[in-house]
Design a protein around this motif. Structure first.
Motif, PDB file in Angstrom:
ATOM      1  N   THR A  12       0.828  -1.196   0.000  1.00  0.00           N
ATOM      2  CA  THR A  12       0.000   0.000   0.000  1.00  0.00           C
ATOM      3  C   THR A  12       0.867   1.252   0.000  1.00  0.00           C
ATOM      4  O   THR A  12       1.848   1.335   0.733  1.00  0.00           O
ATOM      5  CB  THR A  12      -0.917   0.011   1.226  1.00  0.00           C
ATOM      6  N   ILE A  13       0.496   2.207  -0.826  1.00  0.00           N
ATOM      7  CA  ILE A  13       1.133   3.522  -0.850  1.00  0.00           C
ATOM      8  C   ILE A  13       0.070   4.540  -0.442  1.00  0.00           C
ATOM      9  O   ILE A  13      -1.061   4.491  -0.934  1.00  0.00           O
ATOM     10  CB  ILE A  13       1.657   3.861  -2.263  1.00  0.00           C
ATOM     11  N   PRO A  14       0.397   5.442   0.489  1.00  0.00           N
ATOM     12  CA  PRO A  14      -0.599   6.432   0.897  1.00  0.00           C
ATOM     13  C   PRO A  14      -1.035   7.294  -0.280  1.00  0.00           C
ATOM     14  O   PRO A  14      -0.219   7.725  -1.091  1.00  0.00           O
ATOM     15  CB  PRO A  14       0.130   7.260   1.962  1.00  0.00           C
ATOM     16  N   ALA A  28       5.638   9.319  -3.099  1.00  0.00           N
ATOM     17  CA  ALA A  28       5.935   8.464  -1.941  1.00  0.00           C
ATOM     18  C   ALA A  28       6.873   7.354  -2.390  1.00  0.00           C
ATOM     19  O   ALA A  28       6.572   6.607  -3.323  1.00  0.00           O
ATOM     20  CB  ALA A  28       4.645   7.881  -1.380  1.00  0.00           C
ATOM     21  N   VAL A  29       8.023   7.260  -1.736  1.00  0.00           N
ATOM     22  CA  VAL A  29       9.044   6.267  -2.085  1.00  0.00           C
ATOM     23  C   VAL A  29       9.146   5.258  -0.961  1.00  0.00           C
ATOM     24  O   VAL A  29       9.390   5.622   0.199  1.00  0.00           O
ATOM     25  CB  VAL A  29      10.410   6.950  -2.310  1.00  0.00           C
ATOM     26  N   ARG A  30       8.952   3.985  -1.285  1.00  0.00           N
ATOM     27  CA  ARG A  30       8.996   2.950  -0.258  1.00  0.00           C
ATOM     28  C   ARG A  30      10.395   2.837   0.335  1.00  0.00           C
ATOM     29  O   ARG A  30      11.394   2.860  -0.389  1.00  0.00           O
ATOM     30  CB  ARG A  30       8.560   1.603  -0.827  1.00  0.00           C
ATOM     31  N   ARG A  37       6.779  -1.399   5.121  1.00  0.00           N
ATOM     32  CA  ARG A  37       5.543  -0.702   4.779  1.00  0.00           C
ATOM     33  C   ARG A  37       5.656   0.810   4.886  1.00  0.00           C
ATOM     34  O   ARG A  37       4.680   1.525   4.622  1.00  0.00           O
ATOM     35  CB  ARG A  37       4.394  -1.189   5.674  1.00  0.00           C
ATOM     36  N   SER A  38       6.806   1.324   5.281  1.00  0.00           N
ATOM     37  CA  SER A  38       6.983   2.765   5.435  1.00  0.00           C
ATOM     38  C   SER A  38       7.402   3.387   4.106  1.00  0.00           C
ATOM     39  O   SER A  38       8.076   2.755   3.292  1.00  0.00           O
ATOM     40  CB  SER A  38       8.046   3.060   6.500  1.00  0.00           C
ATOM     41  N   VAL A  39       7.000   4.642   3.917  1.00  0.00           N
ATOM     42  CA  VAL A  39       7.366   5.365   2.709  1.00  0.00           C
ATOM     43  C   VAL A  39       7.887   6.741   3.111  1.00  0.00           C
ATOM     44  O   VAL A  39       7.594   7.253   4.195  1.00  0.00           O
ATOM     45  CB  VAL A  39       6.176   5.505   1.736  1.00  0.00           C
ATOM     46  N   VAL A  44       9.850  13.544   5.213  1.00  0.00           N
ATOM     47  CA  VAL A  44       8.876  12.976   6.143  1.00  0.00           C
ATOM     48  C   VAL A  44       8.681  11.490   5.838  1.00  0.00           C
ATOM     49  O   VAL A  44       8.671  11.088   4.674  1.00  0.00           O
ATOM     50  CB  VAL A  44       7.525  13.721   6.041  1.00  0.00           C
ATOM     51  N   VAL A  45       8.550  10.690   6.897  1.00  0.00           N
ATOM     52  CA  VAL A  45       8.274   9.269   6.761  1.00  0.00           C
ATOM     53  C   VAL A  45       6.830   9.007   7.150  1.00  0.00           C
ATOM     54  O   VAL A  45       6.359   9.454   8.208  1.00  0.00           O
ATOM     55  CB  VAL A  45       9.214   8.433   7.653  1.00  0.00           C
TER      56      VAL A  45
END
Length: 293
Positions: A12-14, A28-30, A37-39, A44-45
């Motif tokens: 999932t990408i926000p 948004a870069v994973r 799961r963080s991007v 900002v993360v």
């Protein structure tokens, strides 16, 4: 092999609405590592909140207000709604630094010292109620390690489990407080800066337990040997041995729960991991048997 972590297979990408809620512009870069799961969006993360929204709001309050003395933290961002989360995501500023390369230059003492400073800053924070609702592998491991829940070790882990629990001794009388139960991979170092403590995994235990988990992880997953144990015992006294035993059981039970959930995962790597628990138990027993130990 790294500590077992719960992972989501969803990539999932926000969406833009999430980025807009935190006033973020850009793609948004994973990010690698962690739960995958963080991007990152600019500086900002963004991370998923997880299943407990109360935890996300509590964590935002803690990370926004903690007085950083001897460590740094990733300060959170509020959404335009005033909440610390939006549509299942939280945001925090990027902190400079990288996980130490312990194979090249072990820095266990620095990680323990950073955790100690972090715990001092949290000593006044009351126990959060959401800890009682946890039912994941790590919560099970923690409760078993502190004899608040019965264990059900599988045959593969029974021998090291028995050896380690024999080193518990009486339950430590030190006062519990909020501690970070997963410091090992979550302390970042950067030249000229205090270490950064990230990804707070809260537990309600004596601070020495959080430090002991670092020692346990070093022994099981990072190739540390007797030297580290002797160094820790020399610095803290023999009372640290039962804490390390409990920390090893904490990690061993999470492995046990993983194998129970995924019985086909008994690979060579897992067998080798369990053997390392047995080796660590022998090291601890040897130290405990010595005069003053």
């Amino acid at each position: 092999m790294l500590p077992p972590r719960q992972r989501s297979t969803a990539m999932t990408i926000p969406g833009r609405d999430v980025r807009a809620a935190f006033r973020l512009v850009g793609p948004a870069v994973r990010l690698p590592g962690g739960e995958g799961r963080s991007v990152r969006v600019g500086d900002v993360v963004l991370k998923p909140t997880g299943p407990d929204p109360e935890f996300a709001e509590w964590l935002g309050d803690i990370m926004a207000s903690v007085v950083a003395d001897g460590f740094r933290v990733a300060r959170p961002l509020r959404a335009t709604t005033g909440s610390w989360s939006h549509d299942g995501w939280t945001a925090s500023h990027v902190v400079a630094g990288a996980e130490p390369d312990h194979a090249a230059a072990p820095r266990w003492g620095e990680i323990i010292a950073a955790g100690r400073a972090f715990h001092r800053a949290l000593a006044h924070v009351p126990r959060p109620g959401f800890l009682d609702r946890r039912r994941d592998w790590w919560a099970t491991g923690d409760r078993v390690a502190w004899q608040e829940q019965d264990a059900d070790p599988l045959p593969a882990v029974r021998a090291p489990y028995t050896a380690l629990t024999s080193l518990f001794g009486p339950k430590p009388q030190a006062s519990p407080q909020l501690v970070h139960g997963d410091l090992t991979g979550n302390v970042l170092v950067a030249p000229g800066l205090a270490p950064a403590v990230i990804d707070f995994s809260p537990y309600w235990r004596p601070p020495a337990f959080g430090e002991a988990v670092v020692v346990a992880d070093a022994l099981i997953w990072h190739g540390a040997g007797p030297g580290l144990l002797h160094e820790v015992v020399s610095a803290n006294g023999p009372d640290v041995v039962p804490y390390v035993a409990r920390a090893l059981v904490f990690r061993l039970v999470t492995t046990n729960e993983r194998l129970r959930a995924r019985p086909t995962e008994q690979s060579r790597a897992t067998i080798a991991e369990i053997r390392r628990y047995a080796d660590a138990a022998r090291l601890l027993a040897d130290i405990a048997s010595r005069p003053g130990g």
